[in-house]
Design a protein around this motif. Structure first.
Motif, PDB file in Angstrom:
ATOM      1  N   GLN A   1       0.826  -1.220   0.000  1.00 49.05           N
ATOM      2  CA  GLN A   1       0.000   0.000   0.000  1.00 49.05           C
ATOM      3  C   GLN A   1       0.856   1.265   0.000  1.00 49.05           C
ATOM      4  OE1 GLN A   1      -2.810  -1.428   3.342  1.00 49.05           O
ATOM      5  NE2 GLN A   1      -4.072  -0.070   2.092  1.00 49.05           N
TER       6      GLN A   1
ATOM      7  N   CYS B   1     -10.655   0.749   3.713  1.00 53.26           N
ATOM      8  CA  CYS B   1      -9.280   0.512   3.297  1.00 53.26           C
ATOM      9  C   CYS B   1      -8.653   1.849   2.920  1.00 53.26           C
ATOM     10  CB  CYS B   1      -9.268  -0.434   2.101  1.00 53.26           C
ATOM     11  SG  CYS B   1      -7.620  -0.799   1.480  1.00 53.26           S
ATOM     12  N   LEU B   2      -7.441   2.105   3.400  1.00 54.19           N
ATOM     13  CA  LEU B   2      -6.790   3.387   3.091  1.00 54.19           C
ATOM     14  C   LEU B   2      -6.536   3.536   1.590  1.00 54.19           C
ATOM     15  CD1 LEU B   2      -4.269   3.768   6.074  1.00 54.19           C
ATOM     16  CD2 LEU B   2      -6.578   4.690   5.837  1.00 54.19           C
TER      17      LEU B   2
ATOM     18  N   HIS C   1      -7.642  -8.892   6.444  1.00 50.39           N
ATOM     19  CA  HIS C   1      -7.706  -7.818   5.436  1.00 50.39           C
ATOM     20  C   HIS C   1      -6.300  -7.499   4.904  1.00 50.39           C
ATOM     21  CE1 HIS C   1      -9.374  -3.816   3.953  1.00 50.39           C
ATOM     22  NE2 HIS C   1      -8.062  -3.630   3.881  1.00 50.39           N
ATOM     23  N   GLU C   2      -5.329  -7.358   5.825  1.00 51.73           N
ATOM     24  CA  GLU C   2      -3.959  -7.011   5.406  1.00 51.73           C
ATOM     25  C   GLU C   2      -3.282  -8.177   4.694  1.00 51.73           C
ATOM     26  OE1 GLU C   2      -3.422  -3.983   5.431  1.00 51.73           O
ATOM     27  OE2 GLU C   2      -5.024  -3.489   6.837  1.00 51.73           O
TER      28      GLU C   2
ATOM     29  N   HIS D   1      -4.120  -8.197   1.165  1.00 51.05           N
ATOM     30  CA  HIS D   1      -3.346  -7.242   0.354  1.00 51.05           C
ATOM     31  C   HIS D   1      -2.088  -7.915  -0.187  1.00 51.05           C
ATOM     32  CE1 HIS D   1      -5.451  -3.471   0.444  1.00 51.05           C
ATOM     33  NE2 HIS D   1      -5.506  -3.405   1.758  1.00 51.05           N
TER      34      HIS D   1
HETATM   35 ZN    ZN Z   1      -6.755  -2.282   2.914  1.00 50.76          ZN
END
Ligand code: ZN
Length: 189
Positions: free
Chosen positions: A51, A96-97, A138-139, A142
């Motif tokens: 990210q 989510c960022l 969630h991470e 990614h």
């Molecule tokens: Zn995220």
């Protein structure tokens, strides 16, 4: 420590497979510290290395600002492997960022077991449930190139598509620095 701009949906670095961290070095330590610094003003509770444009298999989690989790973490997960998922699928509204201003309910197993290395490259194993298990899943997604919006189907998916397209066009704003996809692609091509 530095605040790093967040790569947004559907940046290539967020879809590519991440690479194993072979050995700990100053760059990895400083990446993790920068990621904590980046997450704070963005009010995030988890952030994956891709990210911020780094393809290493690493993510951080800090839920200590959430009521009931004051004593939990923060964590740096290097080369993580979720070895087990169990329990009921629980629905929870995720954000989510990398996907500013989009939230939706996602169902995930309540419990997990994860093996990883910490910042000292020591092997660790953690059993988690509740919000911690939620953020970890969630991470971890990614690192496999998966966004939470990938789980949305039918009407729910159609409802978020305009927002996703807006993000891809670089028209979505957030109160933290973003790397719009079109600008990033221009650099890469
Ligand atoms: Zn995220």
């Amino acid at each position: 420590m530095a605040i790093l701009p967040i790569y947004t949906y559907d940046a290539r670095v967020l879809r590519e497979k991440t690479r194993e961290v072979k050995k700990p070095d100053a760059a990895i330590t400083s990446l993790a510290l920068d990621m904590f610094e980046t997450m704070k003003p963005a009010s995030g509770i988890g952030l994956a290395a891709n990210q911020v444009g780094n393809g290493s298999s690493l993510f951080i989690v800090d839920v200590s600002g959430v009521e009931g989790y004051e004593e939990t973490g923060p964590f740096v997960f290097i080369n993580p492997v979720i070895t087990e998922l169990w329990g009921e699928d629980v629905g929870y509204e995720e954000g989510c960022l990398s996907i500013p201003n989009v939230r939706d309910e996602i169902f995930r197993p309540e419990w997990l077991n994860i093996r990883y290395r910490d910042l000292n490259f020591e092997e660790q194993e953690l059993q988690a449930d509740g919000l911690l298990a939620r953020v970890i899943q969630h991470e971890y997604d990614h690192l496999q190139g998966i966004f939470f919006t990938d789980y949305l189907k039918g009407l729910k998916k159609r409802l978020v598509l305009p927002s996703l397209k807006k993000i891809m066009r670089g028209e979505m704003e957030a109160d933290y620095p973003l790397v719009p996809v079109h600008r990033m692609d221009a650099v890469e091509r």
